[in-house]
Each structure stands twice: as C-alpha cells, then as structure tokens.
Scaffold this motif. Structure first.
Motif, mmCIF file in Angstrom:
data_model
loop_
_atom_site.group_PDB
_atom_site.id
_atom_site.type_symbol
_atom_site.label_atom_id
_atom_site.label_comp_id
_atom_site.label_asym_id
_atom_site.label_seq_id
_atom_site.Cartn_x
_atom_site.Cartn_y
_atom_site.Cartn_z
ATOM 1 N N ILE A 141 -41.562 -3.275 15.690
ATOM 2 C CA ILE A 141 -40.304 -3.648 15.455
ATOM 3 C C ILE A 141 -39.897 -1.888 15.127
ATOM 4 C CG2 ILE A 141 -38.240 -4.235 14.235
ATOM 5 C CD1 ILE A 141 -39.860 -6.358 16.205
ATOM 6 N N SER A 142 -38.890 -1.370 15.672
ATOM 7 C CA SER A 142 -38.167 -0.265 15.718
ATOM 8 C C SER A 142 -37.232 -0.051 14.269
ATOM 9 C CB SER A 142 -38.153 1.155 16.674
ATOM 10 O OG SER A 142 -36.922 0.233 17.238
ATOM 11 N N ASP A 143 -36.380 -1.332 14.826
ATOM 12 C CA ASP A 143 -35.809 -1.454 13.866
ATOM 13 C C ASP A 143 -34.826 -2.922 13.841
ATOM 14 O OD1 ASP A 143 -33.103 -0.744 12.135
ATOM 15 O OD2 ASP A 143 -31.674 -1.450 14.390
ATOM 16 N N ALA A 144 -33.867 -3.576 12.593
ATOM 17 C CA ALA A 144 -34.299 -4.776 12.500
ATOM 18 C C ALA A 144 -32.391 -4.722 11.525
ATOM 19 C CB ALA A 144 -34.855 -5.929 11.568
ATOM 20 N N ARG A 145 -32.576 -5.685 12.070
ATOM 21 C CA ARG A 145 -30.637 -6.421 11.577
ATOM 22 C C ARG A 145 -30.369 -7.559 10.938
ATOM 23 N NH1 ARG A 145 -25.695 -4.161 15.180
ATOM 24 N NH2 ARG A 145 -24.680 -4.869 13.742
ATOM 25 N N TRP A 146 -29.204 -7.674 9.759
ATOM 26 C CA TRP A 146 -28.870 -8.866 9.773
ATOM 27 C C TRP A 146 -27.562 -9.257 10.181
ATOM 28 C CZ3 TRP A 146 -31.370 -12.808 7.490
ATOM 29 C CH2 TRP A 146 -32.754 -12.780 6.231
ATOM 30 N N PHE A 147 -27.238 -10.036 10.602
ATOM 31 C CA PHE A 147 -26.160 -10.574 11.579
ATOM 32 C C PHE A 147 -25.043 -11.629 11.256
ATOM 33 C CE2 PHE A 147 -28.331 -7.797 14.589
ATOM 34 C CZ PHE A 147 -27.184 -7.158 15.637
ATOM 35 N N THR A 148 -23.704 -11.710 10.873
ATOM 36 C CA THR A 148 -23.155 -12.331 11.238
ATOM 37 C C THR A 148 -22.429 -12.968 12.068
ATOM 38 O OG1 THR A 148 -21.041 -10.574 10.814
ATOM 39 C CG2 THR A 148 -21.820 -11.343 8.430
ATOM 40 N N ARG A 149 -21.789 -14.441 12.397
ATOM 41 C CA ARG A 149 -21.275 -14.496 13.569
ATOM 42 C C ARG A 149 -20.283 -13.437 13.850
ATOM 43 N NH1 ARG A 149 -23.485 -18.469 10.725
ATOM 44 N NH2 ARG A 149 -24.359 -20.646 12.067
ATOM 45 N N GLU A 150 -19.255 -13.670 13.194
ATOM 46 C CA GLU A 150 -18.317 -12.090 13.531
ATOM 47 C C GLU A 150 -18.892 -11.166 14.122
ATOM 48 O OE1 GLU A 150 -18.313 -13.848 11.040
ATOM 49 O OE2 GLU A 150 -17.415 -15.658 11.089
ATOM 50 N N GLU A 151 -20.009 -10.337 13.577
ATOM 51 C CA GLU A 151 -20.504 -9.219 13.320
ATOM 52 C C GLU A 151 -20.953 -9.451 15.326
ATOM 53 O OE1 GLU A 151 -22.187 -7.431 9.687
ATOM 54 O OE2 GLU A 151 -22.738 -8.603 10.850
ATOM 55 N N MET A 152 -21.993 -10.276 15.421
ATOM 56 C CA MET A 152 -22.566 -10.808 16.259
ATOM 57 C C MET A 152 -21.821 -11.144 17.862
ATOM 58 S SD MET A 152 -25.495 -13.817 17.182
ATOM 59 C CE MET A 152 -27.083 -12.739 16.537
ATOM 60 N N ARG A 153 -20.097 -11.768 18.162
ATOM 61 C CA ARG A 153 -20.026 -12.750 18.760
ATOM 62 C C ARG A 153 -18.903 -10.754 18.897
ATOM 63 N NH1 ARG A 153 -16.363 -15.328 15.962
ATOM 64 N NH2 ARG A 153 -15.096 -13.371 16.131
ATOM 65 N N ALA A 154 -18.750 -9.926 18.054
ATOM 66 C CA ALA A 154 -17.953 -8.953 18.692
ATOM 67 C C ALA A 154 -18.421 -8.276 19.416
ATOM 68 C CB ALA A 154 -17.220 -8.876 16.731
ATOM 69 N N GLU A 155 -19.719 -7.826 18.727
ATOM 70 C CA GLU A 155 -20.672 -6.642 19.252
ATOM 71 C C GLU A 155 -21.328 -6.769 20.738
ATOM 72 O OE1 GLU A 155 -23.535 -4.571 16.783
ATOM 73 O OE2 GLU A 155 -22.529 -5.586 15.035
ATOM 74 N N ALA A 156 -21.461 -8.730 20.947
ATOM 75 C CA ALA A 156 -21.176 -9.090 21.922
ATOM 76 C C ALA A 156 -20.917 -8.958 22.881
ATOM 77 C CB ALA A 156 -22.340 -10.518 21.938
ATOM 78 N N GLU A 157 -19.293 -9.150 22.500
ATOM 79 C CA GLU A 157 -18.526 -8.826 23.148
ATOM 80 C C GLU A 157 -17.944 -7.295 23.688
ATOM 81 O OE1 GLU A 157 -14.939 -11.379 21.610
ATOM 82 O OE2 GLU A 157 -15.730 -12.856 22.145
ATOM 83 N N ALA A 158 -18.462 -6.649 22.794
ATOM 84 C CA ALA A 158 -17.795 -5.273 23.212
ATOM 85 C C ALA A 158 -19.177 -4.668 24.061
ATOM 86 C CB ALA A 158 -17.895 -4.478 22.050
ATOM 87 N N GLY A 159 -20.399 -5.137 24.789
ATOM 88 C CA GLY A 159 -21.015 -5.131 25.101
ATOM 89 C C GLY A 159 -22.000 -4.589 24.311
ATOM 90 N N THR A 160 -21.966 -3.769 23.022
ATOM 91 C CA THR A 160 -22.696 -3.097 21.930
ATOM 92 C C THR A 160 -23.951 -3.712 21.326
ATOM 93 O OG1 THR A 160 -21.148 -3.360 20.272
ATOM 94 C CG2 THR A 160 -20.855 -1.197 20.801
ATOM 95 N N LEU A 161 -23.963 -4.661 21.478
ATOM 96 C CA LEU A 161 -25.120 -6.003 21.566
ATOM 97 C C LEU A 161 -25.425 -6.719 22.875
ATOM 98 C CD1 LEU A 161 -26.996 -7.224 19.114
ATOM 99 C CD2 LEU A 161 -25.286 -8.968 18.999
ATOM 100 N N ILE A 162 -27.084 -6.224 22.865
ATOM 101 C CA ILE A 162 -27.336 -6.841 23.942
ATOM 102 C C ILE A 162 -28.214 -8.429 23.502
ATOM 103 C CG2 ILE A 162 -28.666 -6.425 26.439
ATOM 104 C CD1 ILE A 162 -27.750 -3.451 25.982
#
Length: 316
Positions: A271-292
């Motif tokens: 693992i090179s990086d790990a993050r905690w996500f809230t639901r709001e962060e996950m949805r916003a980044e997935a919609e923006a395409g910055t989270l795959i």
C-alpha cells in the motif's frame, strides 16, 4: 456491524450456481450419454485461458457472437466439435438442465486464441459466469499441478477433472482454493478506509485485502492485514459475504471491521497511500472523476456501496 447498514449491495458472481452433479463424475455410462446428447455444450480452454474466436464470427455450435460490440466471448461447442484434450464435467446448466463440460485442449485450434477471464467476465450472464468460473479455476489448477508434490511422479486425471492421482505413489491431489479476506474498515465517525497501490492509476482506491495464513482464523487475518498494510488496529469484525475469484484460485471473503485507532501508517510495499473517506467526500470525488472506485464485478464494490448506502458513480 453489518446490521447498521440499511442497504446491502448484491455480490456479483455469487448468487447463481449450477448443479455440479458430482455423483456422476465417475459414472462412465452417464458421462457417455451426456457427451452424446446434442444439447450438451463444451467450453474450450487453454490452461486457465478461455479460447475465443474473433468477434462477428460464430462458435462451433452455430451461436453468433456480438459482432457490433467487438467483444470476445467464451466459445461453447458441441461435443463432436470439441478438440482433443482433458475433459472436465462442469455440471448442468441452471436454466436448461443441459449438461456442460469443459475441455483443456491439447493444442489451440487454428483461428482461436486464449483470453483471460478478466477481459469479459463483467459481460457474462450470471448462469454462464458460474460455469465459466468453475472451468477457469479447474483449468488453472490442472495447468499448475502436473507432478506429485511428494515424489515428483506424474499426476493422472481422474473424476472428470476434479482429482489428480500420482501414478507412482498414489497420492491424491484435489483442487485448492486460496481464502483471502477483503474488508471495509470504518471508524467511530463511520468513515470508510480505502487504500491504493503505487502501480495503480492516479486516483484509484479500493478496500484492503490479503491472504489467510496457515493456522489463522478469518477474523485474525482481517486484523493482521489491516495493521500490516496501514497501521490501523481493528476490533469488531463482522462477516459480509463471499465471492469466487479464480485469478488464479481465490475465494474472496468480505468483512466489515471497526477501527480502534485511526492514525494511518502505510507499509510502502503493498500500500502506497490510504485515506479515510466520509460519504460526502466519496460521492463528490467519484462524481468529479478524481476518485476511481472498484468495478461492479468485484465484492470490493459491494462492500463500499453497502457502507455508502447505495450506488456510487464511476468505477475502474
């Protein structure tokens, strides 16, 4: 822990199962009748690779591929059209009750090529996927197990491809499945922990996972893998579901795990990086395409969407 989530995403590749008719694996008369039945179909493999024809053509049974899509598809042929090779009884089709075999070909026929299952597994119907996963897992096992681990003797195929026996010492070798745990870790704020490997494209994150070690319980494997990979200690571990994953021979066993600590310290190897996500962060980044996020065919996606509470945009 799972009971707190009102939505449980379905797990691909798991709900449907064919009748493996295991009692017929040594019944030569039944096998001969099934092989002679015009309704029987045979899947062709080269080891753990599925044999396919070019898109737009037909398989040996006369069934057309989707030429417009240009996608490969598993090749099912009639027994009379099957090349020589090791015959494997898969079972009866869940929808039609027709018998299904696989043949590990001695030589790849002209006009065909081997494709890995990942190429098109997401396009398979549930019933066909169950048969194909069975065949590919056995094909890979046969490819990798040709000699006895005790004496080095040659292994002979028995029981319609579900057993190999050493011709020298008589030791039996059965197909093996490697259990692996895969988990969503949550904290007291109900955030979700995801990690990424350095070789993945930028923005790709997924659930943590790892193989179960000898003498280890599944729950302990979850705790050990999380602590080793990201330095987070977990306490409560609850079962989610499981999924066959023959890449090459795994069973993915899904869990939710509750974190006791939240400070992240990645191992830098897996693992090179790990993050905690809230639901709001996950949805916003997935919609923006910055989270795959993981693809829908993986139990990883099911775990994440169950925690989230519904479908998420974007996937690998």
């Amino acid at each position: 822990m799972l009971s707190q989530y009102s939505h449980q995403a379905p797990i691909a590749l798991s709900p449907h199962a064919h009748n493996r008719v295991a009692l017929h694996r040594t019944d030569e008369a039944w096998l001969d009748r099934a092989w002679a039945d015009p309704a029987t179909r045979v899947l062709l493999l080269d080891g753990g690779r599925l044999l396919v024809r070019d898109a737009g053509g037909t398989n040996g049974a006369g069934d057309a591929f989707d030429g417009d899509a240009g996608e490969p598809a598993p090749t099912w042929v009639t027994p009379s059209e099957a090349p020589t090779g090791t015959r494997i009884l898969l079972g009866e089709d869940a929808e039609t009750d027709a018998v299904r075999f696989a043949v590990l070909v001695d030589e790849v026929p002209a006009g065909m090529r081997g494709e890995i299952l990942r190429t098109f597994v997401q396009d398979l119907g549930a019933d066909e996927a169950a048969l194909v996963l069975h065949a590919v897992a056995l094909g890979e096992w046969h490819r990798a197990n040709r000699h006895c681990p005790r004496c080095g003797g040659r292994l002979e195929v028995r029981e319609s491809g579900h057993l190999r026996v050493c011709v020298d010492c008589g030791r039996q070798q059965f197909p093996r499945t490697d259990p692996a745990v895969i988990m969503v870790v949550t904290d007291d704020e109900d955030r979700c922990l995801l990690g990424r490997q350095a070789r993945w494209p930028e923005g790709r994150y997924s659930t943590l996972a790892g193989f179960v070690e000898p003498g280890e319980s599944l729950e302990h494997a979850v705790a050990r893998e999380v602590e080793e990979e990201v330095g987070v200690e977990v306490g409560e571990v609850s079962y989610f579901g499981n999924q066959p994953w023959p890449f090459p021979a795994s069973l993915m066993i899904g869990f939710f795990a509750r974190a006791r600590t939240t400070e992240i310290s990645v191992d830098g190897a897996e693992i090179s990086d790990a993050r905690w996500f809230t639901r709001e962060e996950m949805r916003a980044e997935a919609e923006a395409g910055t989270l795959i996020l993981p693809g829908g065919i993986s139990i990883s996606r099911s775990l994440v969407e169950t925690w989230y509470g519904g479908p998420l945009p974007g996937q690998w």
